[in-house]
Scaffold this motif. Structure first.
Motif, PDB file in Angstrom:
ATOM      1  N   ALA A  27      35.965  34.197  46.566  1.00  0.00           N
ATOM      2  CA  ALA A  27      36.177  35.080  45.404  1.00  0.00           C
ATOM      3  C   ALA A  27      37.157  36.157  45.808  1.00  0.00           C
ATOM      4  O   ALA A  27      37.303  36.475  46.995  1.00  0.00           O
ATOM      5  CB  ALA A  27      34.868  35.716  44.972  1.00  0.00           C
ATOM      6  N   LYS A  28      37.848  36.679  44.815  1.00  0.00           N
ATOM      7  CA  LYS A  28      38.707  37.827  45.095  1.00  0.00           C
ATOM      8  C   LYS A  28      38.704  38.745  43.883  1.00  0.00           C
ATOM      9  O   LYS A  28      38.282  38.337  42.785  1.00  0.00           O
ATOM     10  CB  LYS A  28      40.117  37.387  45.444  1.00  0.00           C
ATOM     11  CG  LYS A  28      40.835  36.652  44.353  1.00  0.00           C
ATOM     12  CD  LYS A  28      42.200  36.270  44.854  1.00  0.00           C
ATOM     13  CE  LYS A  28      42.873  35.330  43.879  1.00  0.00           C
ATOM     14  NZ  LYS A  28      44.120  34.796  44.370  1.00  0.00           N
ATOM     15  N   GLY A  29      39.173  39.953  44.084  1.00  0.00           N
ATOM     16  CA  GLY A  29      39.173  40.861  42.939  1.00  0.00           C
ATOM     17  C   GLY A  29      39.753  42.212  43.260  1.00  0.00           C
ATOM     18  O   GLY A  29      40.220  42.473  44.380  1.00  0.00           O
ATOM     19  N   LEU A  30      39.700  43.035  42.241  1.00  0.00           N
ATOM     20  CA  LEU A  30      40.339  44.345  42.331  1.00  0.00           C
ATOM     21  C   LEU A  30      39.586  45.350  41.469  1.00  0.00           C
ATOM     22  O   LEU A  30      39.355  45.111  40.278  1.00  0.00           O
ATOM     23  CB  LEU A  30      41.791  44.208  41.821  1.00  0.00           C
ATOM     24  CG  LEU A  30      42.565  45.469  41.482  1.00  0.00           C
ATOM     25  CD1 LEU A  30      42.872  46.265  42.741  1.00  0.00           C
ATOM     26  CD2 LEU A  30      43.891  45.109  40.789  1.00  0.00           C
ATOM     27  N   CYS A  31      39.183  46.463  42.094  1.00  0.00           N
ATOM     28  CA  CYS A  31      38.638  47.592  41.328  1.00  0.00           C
ATOM     29  C   CYS A  31      39.793  48.543  41.072  1.00  0.00           C
ATOM     30  O   CYS A  31      40.506  48.926  42.007  1.00  0.00           O
ATOM     31  CB  CYS A  31      37.581  48.348  42.125  1.00  0.00           C
ATOM     32  SG  CYS A  31      36.197  47.350  42.617  1.00  0.00           S
ATOM     33  N   GLU A  32      39.970  48.912  39.824  1.00  0.00           N
ATOM     34  CA  GLU A  32      41.074  49.800  39.476  1.00  0.00           C
ATOM     35  C   GLU A  32      40.554  51.099  38.896  1.00  0.00           C
ATOM     36  O   GLU A  32      39.480  51.123  38.309  1.00  0.00           O
ATOM     37  CB  GLU A  32      41.961  49.134  38.420  1.00  0.00           C
ATOM     38  CG  GLU A  32      42.869  48.090  38.999  1.00  0.00           C
ATOM     39  CD  GLU A  32      43.627  47.363  37.901  1.00  0.00           C
ATOM     40  OE1 GLU A  32      44.858  47.441  37.893  1.00  0.00           O
ATOM     41  OE2 GLU A  32      42.965  46.731  37.055  1.00  0.00           O
ATOM     42  N   ARG A  33      41.349  52.133  39.014  1.00  0.00           N
ATOM     43  CA  ARG A  33      41.067  53.440  38.409  1.00  0.00           C
ATOM     44  C   ARG A  33      39.749  54.030  38.910  1.00  0.00           C
ATOM     45  O   ARG A  33      38.983  54.605  38.139  1.00  0.00           O
ATOM     46  CB  ARG A  33      41.081  53.325  36.884  1.00  0.00           C
ATOM     47  CG  ARG A  33      42.430  52.863  36.327  1.00  0.00           C
ATOM     48  CD  ARG A  33      42.406  52.723  34.835  1.00  0.00           C
ATOM     49  NE  ARG A  33      42.213  54.007  34.168  1.00  0.00           N
ATOM     50  CZ  ARG A  33      43.175  54.869  33.886  1.00  0.00           C
ATOM     51  NH1 ARG A  33      44.410  54.584  34.186  1.00  0.00           N
ATOM     52  NH2 ARG A  33      42.912  56.019  33.303  1.00  0.00           N
ATOM     53  N   ILE A  34      39.491  53.879  40.236  1.00  0.00           N
ATOM     54  CA  ILE A  34      38.288  54.495  40.806  1.00  0.00           C
ATOM     55  C   ILE A  34      38.461  56.007  40.722  1.00  0.00           C
ATOM     56  O   ILE A  34      39.509  56.535  41.100  1.00  0.00           O
ATOM     57  CB  ILE A  34      38.097  54.056  42.287  1.00  0.00           C
ATOM     58  CG1 ILE A  34      37.979  52.541  42.376  1.00  0.00           C
ATOM     59  CG2 ILE A  34      36.890  54.738  42.916  1.00  0.00           C
ATOM     60  CD1 ILE A  34      38.018  51.980  43.790  1.00  0.00           C
ATOM     61  N   GLY A  35      37.426  56.685  40.220  1.00  0.00           N
ATOM     62  CA  GLY A  35      37.510  58.154  40.099  1.00  0.00           C
ATOM     63  C   GLY A  35      38.287  58.619  38.883  1.00  0.00           C
ATOM     64  O   GLY A  35      38.477  59.812  38.683  1.00  0.00           O
ATOM     65  N   ILE A  36      38.780  57.660  38.094  1.00  0.00           N
ATOM     66  CA  ILE A  36      39.546  58.006  36.900  1.00  0.00           C
ATOM     67  C   ILE A  36      38.836  57.362  35.709  1.00  0.00           C
ATOM     68  O   ILE A  36      38.148  56.350  35.869  1.00  0.00           O
ATOM     69  CB  ILE A  36      40.998  57.429  36.975  1.00  0.00           C
ATOM     70  CG1 ILE A  36      41.647  57.748  38.320  1.00  0.00           C
ATOM     71  CG2 ILE A  36      41.862  57.948  35.825  1.00  0.00           C
ATOM     72  CD1 ILE A  36      42.991  57.058  38.523  1.00  0.00           C
ATOM     73  N   GLU A  37      39.049  57.925  34.535  1.00  0.00           N
ATOM     74  CA  GLU A  37      38.436  57.318  33.352  1.00  0.00           C
ATOM     75  C   GLU A  37      38.971  55.899  33.131  1.00  0.00           C
ATOM     76  O   GLU A  37      40.148  55.630  33.387  1.00  0.00           O
ATOM     77  CB  GLU A  37      38.773  58.174  32.135  1.00  0.00           C
ATOM     78  CG  GLU A  37      37.783  57.947  31.026  1.00  0.00           C
ATOM     79  CD  GLU A  37      37.582  59.228  30.226  1.00  0.00           C
ATOM     80  OE1 GLU A  37      37.607  59.130  29.018  1.00  0.00           O
ATOM     81  OE2 GLU A  37      37.438  60.301  30.854  1.00  0.00           O
ATOM     82  N   GLY A  38      38.118  55.016  32.660  1.00  0.00           N
ATOM     83  CA  GLY A  38      38.558  53.653  32.325  1.00  0.00           C
ATOM     84  C   GLY A  38      38.573  52.720  33.526  1.00  0.00           C
ATOM     85  O   GLY A  38      39.368  51.772  33.573  1.00  0.00           O
TER      86      GLY A  38
END
Ligand code: ADP
Length: 399
Positions: A27-38
């Protein structure tokens, strides 16, 4: 063994779970906008379609919890529990002079990575946040740091020292470090396998050409020079980075345009390179299209890039004292046949000549040399995550 590979940025966290026994990406993936809204997590299980989980992630700790939940989820998970993760490999941008290879992370290593933060203020602090979050979430398995700079620590002093007052090296450790080390090392090792020769008998030039580009001279498996320097701004022109320029231009521009340190940093890192010259795009696909449409500045930007990369093929052939193979990798190196053709055009005198039909084949490891070439030209898709997983496995198996 399954190894989780983590690449943490200031507001993002990329991951891959790799089964190192069969090299399969589970599996692979990406968390985006950590600490930011959305904030959201895009998770791709194996060959299945990606799913997007929209969920607040105030910190990297929350992000990594979501990642683990996604990995063990009944529906789109790929393992049944966390016990199936054997170790975690972390990409760390800067290892300074301290780290000449990958290491198992302990308190001392964390301190040493912290000590390098002045050298990579945008990268090392988020890398460390990622390490700490993962260690908290997975305290009972080994965590390994794999550095972008480590592979280039074999450069001789005359290659890595700048001709500046020596005290600045002593005081601030100003020297060439080089980057993309994991990629250069990976393709060098693959090249040796493709050529069926031991790496320590080969002289290689590896060309990592992407948004950021760097070229390395590799003798017997060891990096002896590379184009990026104290920072990843140096070397050949890139998407938006200037590459090497006369340093006096910086002073001149700061004065004439009344630029602050921050302003000039933006000019050199974000507004220069092929984007700055062309005014069109940092993406070479857009440049090619614009230049075919008759845009002279797009054509000029391509030509500046080609000229400078060719210059380093020549330079590195000289310092290696000959070359057995050159290797193209990363976005442009792997996919852009026009660039590859232009970069090696008329280099028969060095023994480099490609087969134009083979040059058009995409998406796999391939030897594109012409039959009468004496230097092999290889295209090898890079795989930094697999390299990080391999190095992690090596260290964990020894421990
Ligand atoms: P990064 O350094 O951000 O990882 P990449 O290695 O993806 O960047 O390189 C980006 C460059 O690679 C762009 O200029 C783009 O034109 C080129 N590139 C990426 N994928 C392709 C593709 N499929 N076909 C042609 N060019 C590509």
């Amino acid at each position: 063994m399954n190894i989780l590979v983590i690449n943490a940025g200031s507001s993002s966290l990329k991951y891959q779970l790799i089964n190192v026994d069969n090299k399969k990406v589970l599996a692979k993936g990406l968390c985006e906008r950590i600490g930011i809204e959305g904030s959201q997590l895009k998770h791709t299980p194996g060959d299945k379609e990606p799913i997007v989980i929209v969920s607040p992630m105030k910190t990297h700790n929350e992000a990594i919890k979501l990642v683990i939940d996604a990995l063990i989820d009944k529906e789109h998970g790929v393992i049944s529990d966390m016990g199936e993760i054997g170790a975690v490999g972390h990409r760390v941008v800067h290892g300074g002079e301290h780290f000449k290879q990958s290491v198992i992370i302990d308190d001392e290593v964390i301190k040493a990575i912290e000590d390098c933060k002045d050298l990579a203020p945008l990268h090392n602090p988020p890398n460390l946040i990622g390490i700490n979050a993962c260690k908290q979430a997975m305290p009972n398995i080994p965590h390994v740091a794999v550095f972008d700079t480590a592979f280039h620590q074999t450069m001789p002093k005359e290659a890595f020292m700048y001709a500046l007052p020596y005290e600045y090296y002593e005081k601030y450790k100003i020297r060439k470090y080089g980057f993309h080390g994991t990629s250069h090392k990976y393709v060098a090792e693959r090249a040796a396998q493709m050529l069926g020769k031991p790496l320590d008998e080969l002289k290689l030039i590896t060309l990592h050409l992407g948004n950021g580009s760097s070229i390395s001279a590799i003798n017997k498996g060891k990096s002896i020079d590379t184009t990026m320097g104290f920072t990843p701004l140096a070397g050949v022109p890139m998407g938006t980075r200037s590459g090497d320029i006369d340093p006096a231009i910086v002073l001149f521009l700061m004065e004439k345009e009344n630029l602050s340190i921050e302003d000039i940093n933006i000019v050199l890192n974000k507004k220069s390179g092929v984007f700055g010259v062309s005014g069109v795009s940092s993406d070479f696909r857009d440049l090619e299209a614009a230049s075919k449409d008759g845009n002279d500045r797009a054509a000029l930007a391509e030509n500046i890039f080609i000229y400078n990369v060719r210059k380093y093929i020549g330079t590195y052939s000289a310092i290696l004292g000959g070359v057995d193979a050159i290797i193209f990798t990363a976005g442009i190196g792997e996919n852009n046949a026009y660039m590859r053709k232009s970069l090696v055009n008329d280099l028969q005198f060095l023994g480099i000549k490609i087969d134009l039909e083979k040059n058009e084949i995409r998406g796999k490891e391939i030897d594109i040399s012409a039959d009468d070439a004496t230097v092999r030209t290889l295209v090898i898709p890079t795989n930094e995550e697999l390299m990080i997983a391999k190095e992690t496995l090596e260290l964990v198996s020894k421990a």
